[in-house]
Design a protein around this motif. Structure first.
Motif, short mmCIF file in Angstrom:
data_model
loop_
_atom_site.label_atom_id
_atom_site.label_comp_id
_atom_site.label_asym_id
_atom_site.label_seq_id
_atom_site.Cartn_x
_atom_site.Cartn_y
_atom_site.Cartn_z
N VAL A 425 19.34 47.10 -2.43
CA VAL A 425 19.65 47.18 -1.01
C VAL A 425 20.36 45.90 -0.55
O VAL A 425 21.39 45.96 0.14
CB VAL A 425 18.36 47.39 -0.19
CG1 VAL A 425 18.66 47.33 1.31
CG2 VAL A 425 17.73 48.74 -0.54
N THR A 485 12.98 57.89 2.01
CA THR A 485 13.71 57.30 3.13
C THR A 485 12.88 56.28 3.88
O THR A 485 13.43 55.31 4.43
CB THR A 485 14.19 58.40 4.09
OG1 THR A 485 13.06 59.17 4.54
CG2 THR A 485 15.18 59.34 3.41
N LEU A 488 13.32 52.99 2.12
CA LEU A 488 14.64 52.44 2.43
C LEU A 488 14.65 51.86 3.83
O LEU A 488 15.16 50.73 4.05
CB LEU A 488 15.70 53.53 2.30
CG LEU A 488 17.12 53.11 2.68
CD1 LEU A 488 17.67 52.09 1.70
CD2 LEU A 488 18.05 54.33 2.74
N ASP A 489 14.11 52.57 4.80
CA ASP A 489 14.10 52.09 6.18
C ASP A 489 13.35 50.77 6.30
O ASP A 489 13.78 49.86 7.03
CB ASP A 489 13.46 53.13 7.10
CG ASP A 489 14.36 54.35 7.31
OD1 ASP A 489 15.57 54.25 7.03
OD2 ASP A 489 13.84 55.40 7.75
N LEU A 492 15.57 47.97 4.85
CA LEU A 492 16.71 47.69 5.73
C LEU A 492 16.26 46.98 7.00
O LEU A 492 16.96 46.09 7.50
CB LEU A 492 17.43 48.99 6.08
CG LEU A 492 18.23 49.66 4.96
CD1 LEU A 492 18.78 51.00 5.42
CD2 LEU A 492 19.37 48.75 4.49
N ILE A 514 24.60 47.46 7.14
CA ILE A 514 23.33 48.17 7.05
C ILE A 514 23.49 49.62 7.51
O ILE A 514 23.01 50.56 6.85
CB ILE A 514 22.25 47.45 7.87
CG1 ILE A 514 21.84 46.15 7.16
CG2 ILE A 514 21.03 48.34 8.10
CD1 ILE A 514 20.90 45.28 7.98
N GLU A 518 23.01 52.90 5.07
CA GLU A 518 22.03 53.93 5.42
C GLU A 518 22.71 55.29 5.49
O GLU A 518 22.19 56.29 4.96
CB GLU A 518 21.35 53.59 6.74
CG GLU A 518 20.25 54.57 7.12
CD GLU A 518 19.49 54.14 8.36
OE1 GLU A 518 18.29 54.37 8.41
OE2 GLU A 518 20.14 53.58 9.27
N SER A 519 23.87 55.36 6.13
CA SER A 519 24.59 56.62 6.23
C SER A 519 25.00 57.15 4.85
O SER A 519 24.84 58.34 4.54
CB SER A 519 25.83 56.44 7.11
OG SER A 519 26.63 57.60 7.11
N THR A 521 23.63 56.50 1.97
CA THR A 521 22.48 56.82 1.14
C THR A 521 21.80 58.12 1.56
O THR A 521 21.30 58.87 0.73
CB THR A 521 21.47 55.66 1.17
OG1 THR A 521 22.13 54.45 0.79
CG2 THR A 521 20.32 55.91 0.20
N LEU A 522 21.81 58.40 2.86
CA LEU A 522 21.07 59.56 3.36
C LEU A 522 21.89 60.85 3.39
O LEU A 522 21.32 61.93 3.50
CB LEU A 522 20.52 59.28 4.76
CG LEU A 522 19.51 58.13 4.85
CD1 LEU A 522 18.99 57.98 6.27
CD2 LEU A 522 18.37 58.32 3.86
#
Length: 539
Positions: A425, A485, A488-489, A492, A514, A518-519, A521-522
């Motif tokens: 990350v 997720t 990950l959150d 981040l 960041i 995130e965009s 990865t999700l």
């Protein structure tokens, strides 16, 4: 060389659009006409090749695996060799790579390496200013006039010509556009812009010095993509009045599909190819991307994906065998470590890893290797000097290597630690922030990160989190924490405070990076390259 340059006549129906205040020394009317002609000749086939990539990936997503082609068996099994190697590229035991800013160009050419791979691709953020500055720096370096004075006043100048590394230029891959040059309202290929403009300005000067032009060709996936380069470079030679085969190339085998077509790629470029290179970082990224939907081939954290993993060992040894059978160089991969000041023990450990890696390469039969930092050149050179007494190791045919499809796609063994997840990350965010700020080569935790290494981290995050799609149980860190997720959150969310106060490239764009990570990865589908959506944000 006094050959007359055969400038293409501007197509009366072609409309080229460039940014305002374009420097006429680089992009005058003749250069523009040359680029228009290249675009008209090859853009259609480039788009065909890119669509073929997408079609093949859909097959991989549905369960297919790469394999050797049945329709090109005769190429693999027949006896042929590439053209003889130019004198300047016979000994390539240590090559340094890096971006194309003037300071880097001077330091790399002065570094003591045999060759300098000037990189318009993975280590250059392709802002318009960076691209033009790089083209001008290389042109002036070839003239011998390049100088640079740092803001603090330190002056950089080139050594005498006989003491400089041989210049090899890496243009961007076929997948990248050059949005600042639009022809008939379509962006030009970044590959053809980089290679074409460099050849236009420097080909005759390099021929006169017996120094090329020489190119490194990145991210090829098939024989047909190699043939597209062959056709484009032949076109450039004819347009500039160069002898056929004057432009020499080395191809990076840095995609999983390409390893199954190494003979075919050599054959397509046999008049001009000098060797193949183990582009290990992009190759690992390509393995992840190719098998993004294959749950039995998820890789462990990137620090554990070393060249001793069976699929990577098979790849490098098959490359050596293939190249030496055809009379071409088999170049080793990058040492991304950089010296660690102020911690002798940590520095010694890092240099030991470099030493072991280079010893592995020269013992296996590689004809040269890459480093990212000038301080590693003496170490790499010492190892190759001790064990490679001639200019190369073509006589080491590696007949003992017996590699089949399953060896090249073998799953890896390893774990995912919390430090490995967090590190992916952080590397992604810091690299994206720097890239958006115009810096494509970034030191992070004593490693030189470029787009290839960041892509491994980014693709792994996507694959690990999406492993639980379709109702499967999620992957877990080695401490039992689910990779999802929420994890990950949390990472981040904590990252800005962790980076606060550090003097890092692109610090002002960390929050933007960041959000972008995130965009990426999700989303449901793994983006082919992070540089594609990021490029839209560049000037």
């Amino acid at each position: 060389m006094n050959a007359v340059i055969k400038q293409p006549a501007p197509r009366p129906d072609a409309q080229i659009a460039l940014p305002t205040d374009v420097p006429t020394d680089l992009l005058g009317p003749e250069a523009q006409a040359f680029l228009v002609d290249l675009h008209a000749a090859f853009e259609g086939e480039r788009q065909v090749r890119l669509r073929a990539r997408q079609h093949r990936q859909r097959g991989f997503d549905a369960g297919d695996v790469p394999d050797f082609r049945a329709d090109t068996r005769s190429i693999r099994e027949s006896a042929w060799r590439v053209a003889s190697l130019p004198a300047a590229l016979r000994d390539r035991r240590v090559e340094i790579t890096g971006p194309v800013d003037p300071k880097m160009v001077i330091n790399a050419l002065n570094s003591g390496a045999n060759c300098y791979m000037a990189d318009f691709e993975d280590s250059t953020s392709p802002t318009w200013d960076n691209l033009l500055t790089g083209q001008r720096a290389l042109r002036d370096a070839i003239k011998g006039t390049l100088e640079f004075t740092a803001p603090a006043g330190k002056r950089y100048a080139l050594k005498p010509e006989g003491q400089r590394a041989v210049l090899i230029v890496r243009p961007r891959g076929w997948h990248l556009d050059e949005k600042h040059v639009r022809i008939d309202d379509a962006p030009m290929s970044g590959a053809l812009f980089d290679a074409g403009l460099f050849a236009f300005h420097n080909a005759h000067a390099l021929v006169a010095k017996d120094r090329g032009p020489y190119f490194y060709l990145p991210k090829l996936e098939s024989m047909e993509e190699a043939q597209l380069w062959e056709d484009a470079l032949s076109h450039i030679e004819r347009s500039l009045g160069l002898p056929a085969g004057q432009i020499k190339v080395t191809v990076l085998i840095e995609t999983l599909p390409a390893v199954f077509e190494m003979d075919e790629i050599l054959y397509a470029l046999r008049r001009r190819i000098v060797g193949l290179n183990c582009g290990r970082w992009d190759y690992i990224f390509s393995y992840i991307k190719t098998f993004r939907r294959h749950r039995d081939r998820v890789l462990p954290e990137r620090g554990q994906v070393t060249m001793t993993q069976p699929f990577l060992k098979a790849y490098s040894e098959l490359l050596i065998q293939t190249c030496h059978r055809r009379g071409a160089h088999a170049m080793g991969g990058m040492a991304a470590q950089i010296p660690i000041a102020g911690d002798a023990a940590a520095n010694d450990a890092a240099m030991a890893r470099v030493r072991a890696d280079k010893l592995r390469e020269v013992t296996a039969g590689h004809d040269g290797t890459w480093v990212a930092h000038p301080a590693l050149i003496p170490l790499a050179k010492q190892i190759f000097d001790e064990r490679m007494r001639g200019p190369h190791q073509h006589a080491m045919t590696r007949d003992d290597v017996l590699v089949d499809r399953d060896d090249l796609i073998a799953p890896s063994i390893g774990t995912i630690t919390r430090a490995g997840f967090d590190g992916n990350v952080e590397v992604c965010v810091r690299y994206i922030a720097a890239w958006l700020d115009g810096n494509g080569c970034v030191p992070i935790h004593h490693m030189m990160e470029d787009a290839a290494t960041a892509e491994i981290a980014r693709a792994q995050l996507w694959q690990w989190i999406h492993y639980a799609d379709d109702g499967h149980a999620p992957l877990h860190l080695d401490d039992g924490t689910a990779i999802d997720t929420a994890l990950l959150d949390r990472v981040l969310l904590c990252l800005p405070s962790k980076l606060a106060g550090q003097d890092i490239p692109g610090a002002a764009r960390v929050h933007e990076a960041i959000a972008m990570l995130e965009s990426l990865t999700l989303r449901d589908t793994l983006e082919d390259f992070l540089t594609l959506p990021a490029y839209a944000r560049l000037d």
